[in-house]
Design a protein around this motif. Structure first.
Motif, PDB file in Angstrom:
ATOM      1  N   ASP A  74     -39.496 -19.669 -63.687  1.00  0.00           N
ATOM      2  CA  ASP A  74     -38.634 -19.838 -62.516  1.00  0.00           C
ATOM      3  C   ASP A  74     -38.300 -18.503 -61.860  1.00  0.00           C
ATOM      4  N   THR A  75     -38.074 -17.487 -62.665  1.00  0.00           N
ATOM      5  CA  THR A  75     -37.724 -16.154 -62.140  1.00  0.00           C
ATOM      6  C   THR A  75     -38.551 -15.088 -62.844  1.00  0.00           C
ATOM      7  N   VAL A  76     -38.553 -13.897 -62.246  1.00  0.00           N
ATOM      8  CA  VAL A  76     -39.230 -12.739 -62.824  1.00  0.00           C
ATOM      9  C   VAL A  76     -38.176 -11.719 -63.209  1.00  0.00           C
ATOM     10  N   GLN A  77     -38.310 -11.148 -64.378  1.00  0.00           N
ATOM     11  CA  GLN A  77     -37.343 -10.160 -64.834  1.00  0.00           C
ATOM     12  C   GLN A  77     -37.405  -8.902 -63.965  1.00  0.00           C
ATOM     13  N   ASN A  78     -36.248  -8.270 -63.811  1.00  0.00           N
ATOM     14  CA  ASN A  78     -36.178  -7.049 -63.015  1.00  0.00           C
ATOM     15  C   ASN A  78     -37.037  -5.930 -63.603  1.00  0.00           C
ATOM     16  N   LYS A  79     -37.186  -5.911 -64.921  1.00  0.00           N
ATOM     17  CA  LYS A  79     -38.009  -4.889 -65.558  1.00  0.00           C
ATOM     18  C   LYS A  79     -39.473  -5.052 -65.160  1.00  0.00           C
ATOM     19  N   THR A  80     -39.937  -6.291 -65.028  1.00  0.00           N
ATOM     20  CA  THR A  80     -41.320  -6.539 -64.599  1.00  0.00           C
ATOM     21  C   THR A  80     -41.534  -6.027 -63.180  1.00  0.00           C
ATOM     22  N   ILE A  81     -40.582  -6.304 -62.302  1.00  0.00           N
ATOM     23  CA  ILE A  81     -40.690  -5.828 -60.913  1.00  0.00           C
ATOM     24  C   ILE A  81     -40.674  -4.300 -60.879  1.00  0.00           C
ATOM     25  N   SER A  82     -39.807  -3.685 -61.702  1.00  0.00           N
ATOM     26  CA  SER A  82     -39.723  -2.224 -61.738  1.00  0.00           C
ATOM     27  C   SER A  82     -41.023  -1.606 -62.254  1.00  0.00           C
ATOM     28  N   MET A  83     -41.662  -2.226 -63.240  1.00  0.00           N
ATOM     29  CA  MET A  83     -42.912  -1.694 -63.781  1.00  0.00           C
ATOM     30  C   MET A  83     -44.028  -1.749 -62.739  1.00  0.00           C
ATOM     31  N   ILE A  84     -44.078  -2.811 -61.965  1.00  0.00           N
ATOM     32  CA  ILE A  84     -45.082  -2.916 -60.905  1.00  0.00           C
ATOM     33  C   ILE A  84     -44.798  -1.896 -59.809  1.00  0.00           C
ATOM     34  N   ASP A  85     -43.515  -1.705 -59.503  1.00  0.00           N
ATOM     35  CA  ASP A  85     -43.142  -0.718 -58.485  1.00  0.00           C
ATOM     36  C   ASP A  85     -43.540   0.694 -58.912  1.00  0.00           C
ATOM     37  N   ARG A  86     -43.378   1.025 -60.192  1.00  0.00           N
ATOM     38  CA  ARG A  86     -43.745   2.358 -60.682  1.00  0.00           C
ATOM     39  C   ARG A  86     -45.266   2.534 -60.746  1.00  0.00           C
ATOM     40  N   ALA A  87     -45.995   1.450 -60.903  1.00  0.00           N
ATOM     41  CA  ALA A  87     -47.463   1.550 -60.949  1.00  0.00           C
ATOM     42  C   ALA A  87     -48.056   1.899 -59.590  1.00  0.00           C
ATOM     43  N   ILE A  88     -47.295   1.699 -58.516  1.00  0.00           N
ATOM     44  CA  ILE A  88     -47.732   2.030 -57.158  1.00  0.00           C
ATOM     45  C   ILE A  88     -47.009   3.308 -56.744  1.00  0.00           C
ATOM     46  N   GLU A  89     -47.706   4.424 -56.773  1.00  0.00           N
ATOM     47  CA  GLU A  89     -47.099   5.730 -56.497  1.00  0.00           C
ATOM     48  C   GLU A  89     -47.045   5.977 -54.995  1.00  0.00           C
ATOM     49  N   ILE A  90     -45.855   6.314 -54.513  1.00  0.00           N
ATOM     50  CA  ILE A  90     -45.639   6.547 -53.076  1.00  0.00           C
ATOM     51  C   ILE A  90     -45.129   7.955 -52.879  1.00  0.00           C
ATOM     52  N   GLU A  91     -45.783   8.689 -52.014  1.00  0.00           N
ATOM     53  CA  GLU A  91     -45.338  10.039 -51.659  1.00  0.00           C
ATOM     54  C   GLU A  91     -44.355   9.944 -50.501  1.00  0.00           C
ATOM     55  N   LYS A  92     -43.162  10.447 -50.706  1.00  0.00           N
ATOM     56  CA  LYS A  92     -42.119  10.341 -49.690  1.00  0.00           C
ATOM     57  C   LYS A  92     -42.444  11.237 -48.503  1.00  0.00           C
ATOM     58  N   ILE A  93     -42.525  10.642 -47.340  1.00  0.00           N
ATOM     59  CA  ILE A  93     -42.795  11.383 -46.107  1.00  0.00           C
ATOM     60  C   ILE A  93     -41.896  10.811 -45.017  1.00  0.00           C
ATOM     61  N   ARG A  94     -41.257  11.698 -44.301  1.00  0.00           N
ATOM     62  CA  ARG A  94     -40.429  11.267 -43.181  1.00  0.00           C
ATOM     63  C   ARG A  94     -41.279  11.252 -41.918  1.00  0.00           C
ATOM     64  N   PHE A  95     -41.433  10.073 -41.355  1.00  0.00           N
ATOM     65  CA  PHE A  95     -42.239   9.932 -40.143  1.00  0.00           C
ATOM     66  C   PHE A  95     -41.367  10.232 -38.925  1.00  0.00           C
ATOM     67  N   ASN A  96     -41.593  11.368 -38.269  1.00  0.00           N
ATOM     68  CA  ASN A  96     -40.815  11.774 -37.101  1.00  0.00           C
ATOM     69  C   ASN A  96     -41.778  12.062 -35.961  1.00  0.00           C
ATOM     70  N   ARG A  97     -41.738  11.237 -34.950  1.00  0.00           N
ATOM     71  CA  ARG A  97     -42.648  11.397 -33.810  1.00  0.00           C
ATOM     72  C   ARG A  97     -42.080  12.327 -32.741  1.00  0.00           C
ATOM     73  N   ILE A  98     -40.790  12.739 -32.858  1.00  0.00           N
ATOM     74  CA  ILE A  98     -40.158  13.600 -31.869  1.00  0.00           C
ATOM     75  C   ILE A  98     -40.463  15.051 -32.238  1.00  0.00           C
ATOM     76  N   MET A  99     -41.150  15.764 -31.343  1.00  0.00           N
ATOM     77  CA  MET A  99     -41.497  17.153 -31.594  1.00  0.00           C
ATOM     78  C   MET A  99     -40.378  18.111 -31.177  1.00  0.00           C
ATOM     79  N   ARG A 100     -39.777  17.888 -29.983  1.00  0.00           N
ATOM     80  CA  ARG A 100     -38.724  18.777 -29.495  1.00  0.00           C
ATOM     81  C   ARG A 100     -37.971  18.080 -28.371  1.00  0.00           C
ATOM     82  N   THR A 101     -36.677  18.426 -28.232  1.00  0.00           N
ATOM     83  CA  THR A 101     -35.850  17.835 -27.186  1.00  0.00           C
ATOM     84  C   THR A 101     -35.348  18.937 -26.262  1.00  0.00           C
ATOM     85  N   PHE A 102     -35.589  18.780 -24.955  1.00  0.00           N
ATOM     86  CA  PHE A 102     -35.072  19.702 -23.936  1.00  0.00           C
ATOM     87  C   PHE A 102     -33.886  19.024 -23.251  1.00  0.00           C
ATOM     88  N   ARG A 103     -32.783  19.794 -23.038  1.00  0.00           N
ATOM     89  CA  ARG A 103     -31.586  19.200 -22.424  1.00  0.00           C
ATOM     90  C   ARG A 103     -30.924  20.203 -21.480  1.00  0.00           C
TER      91      ARG A 103
END
Length: 413
Positions: A314-343
């Motif tokens: 009926d449900t999946v244990q949180n530890k199972t979800i956490s193990m799958i999440d750790r098996a998928i390695e994600i490199e943290k990157i901040r996506f910023n499309r704004i190069m510079r603001t002139f005002r």
């Protein structure tokens, strides 16, 4: 058969159909109930036990089959018992000799193998195995190529028998994962070049990718299933992707969502297989498994779906979800499309506050004062004291009249 080709177990159901579509004779011979046959047995009505007459007939008509023969099993079991009695069952060299005696007796012309290497420590052993295979096949007159690939990288988006059948259908229809299709094209391209059907590896890859994108390989697979006992109604549902009607089961789904934004750098397939085996009931015909929703290099945001867990509980244990999440390695990157603001709507006072917070000692006003002082310094430097003695200095008085001062050059003597 002069165009007979033998493949290693991995990727059977994908490579066999592609190569059969391209004119090869590809027998998928198994000893007993192997893992690949267990996957196919998830399809209702599939019969893996074939006679030699059925095998030959399928090779002639559709170019492939997947099964075993009782006669071959008797010979294999007899050889195994003899090797066990004399203590040579664990000999790698005798295993190679036994396997390639079967390969040679089948009239094989080409052999391709994909040796999986799971760690750096096992690299030397994988290289030794590949070298032994190429040397042995050379003595037997069989053209051979062996690739060593990373066993930790996913070779499919699906883990689980029923899910992997769905993956085979998608790939042979030309809708598979780009990563899997690229590897499939590369490996089959090697075989086409080795056999002389393609002049170069690039041409061989193109032939494979064209056959996959056109969807011509799927009918070959469905035709093989019908030869081996699957009804026309089931193959029609597979073609139409009505998987819920082909594999009726009470399967529930749970999504594994991404917690950080970034790029998927690695997917540890060995860790996912461990989760499936130890925490989800293992591989089986019940329908449990893990479905990957991303590939290596995919951009993900917070909340993006990384994987879907197919489970019977009926449900999946949180530890199972956490193990799958750790098996998928994600490199943290901040996506910023704004190069510079002139005002132009910012007051000078605000700029002064911001510069003082940043730790700058000079405010904009002081900087302007320094600039003016520099200018005044340049004008004041034009005095008679700072000018060489052989120059004429012209200075304007307050009345506007010019005063000329001529200085003579002193005699150095």
């Amino acid at each position: 058969t002069t165009n007979m080709i033998m493949l290693q177990k991995q990727w059977y159901q994908r490579r066999v159909r592609v190569l059969a579509q391209l004119g090869f004779k590809v027998p998928s011979i198994h000893v007993g109930n192997s893992v690949e046959l267990e996957k196919l047995k998830c399809i209702p009505g599939f019969n893996a036990e074939l006679t030699m007459e059925q095998m030959n007939s399928m090779l002639e008509n559709i170019g492939c089959f997947a099964g075993y023969s009782q006669d071959m099993n008797l010979v294999e079991s007899k050889m195994t018992s003899i090797m066990k009695s004399v203590g040579t069952l664990q000999s790698e060299q005798l295993d190679l000799a036994r396997f390639f005696s079967l390969v040679s007796a089948c009239g094989t012309s080409y052999y391709f193998s994909d040796v999986k290497c799971s760690s750096v420590k096992k690299k030397e052993a994988a290289f030794k195995q590949a070298n032994d295979v190429t040397n042995l096949t050379k003595e037997l007159g069989i053209k051979c190529r062996v690739q060593i690939s990373d066993a930790t990288v996913p070779y499919s988006r699906m883990l689980g028998y029923q899910l992997e059948i769905r993956d085979v259908i998608d790939i042979l229809s030309g809708e598979g994962s780009p990563d899997v299709v690229d590897v499939l094209g590369l490996q089959c391209g090697h075989i086409l070049q080795m056999s002389g059907k393609a002049e170069s590896l690039k041409e061989g890859e193109k032939m494979v990718l064209d056959a996959l994108s056109s969807g011509e390989c799927l009918p070959r697979f469905l035709e093989m299933l019908e030869y081996q006992g699957v009804s026309r109604d089931i193959t029609t549902k597979l073609r139409e992707r009505k998987f819920d009607e082909v594999f009726p089961s009470e399967i529930k789904q749970t999504k594994v969502e991404c917690r950080t934004a970034g790029i998927v750098r690695d997917i540890r397939i060995d860790n996912l297989e461990r989760v499936l085996t130890n925490r989800l009931g293992g591989y089986g015909s019940s329908g449990q498994g893990i479905e990957l929703c991303v590939d290596i290099g995919t951009r993900v945001n917070v909340g993006s779906c990384l994987a879907i867990i197919h489970h019977t509980d009926d449900t999946v244990q949180n530890k199972t979800i956490s193990m799958i999440d750790r098996a998928i390695e994600i490199e943290k990157i901040r996506f910023n499309r704004i190069m510079r603001t002139f005002r132009n709507d910012e007051k000078r006072q605000d700029r002064r506050k911001r510069s003082s917070k940043s730790g700058s000692k000079d405010t904009p006003d002081k900087e302007e004062e320094k600039t003016e002082e520099k200018k005044e310094g340049v004008n004041s430097s034009t005095s008679s004291d700072s000018v060489p003695k052989d120059y004429v200095v012209v200075v304007k008085s307050e009345n506007g009249e010019e005063e000329r001062t001529v200085t003579e050059k002193k005699d150095e003597n």
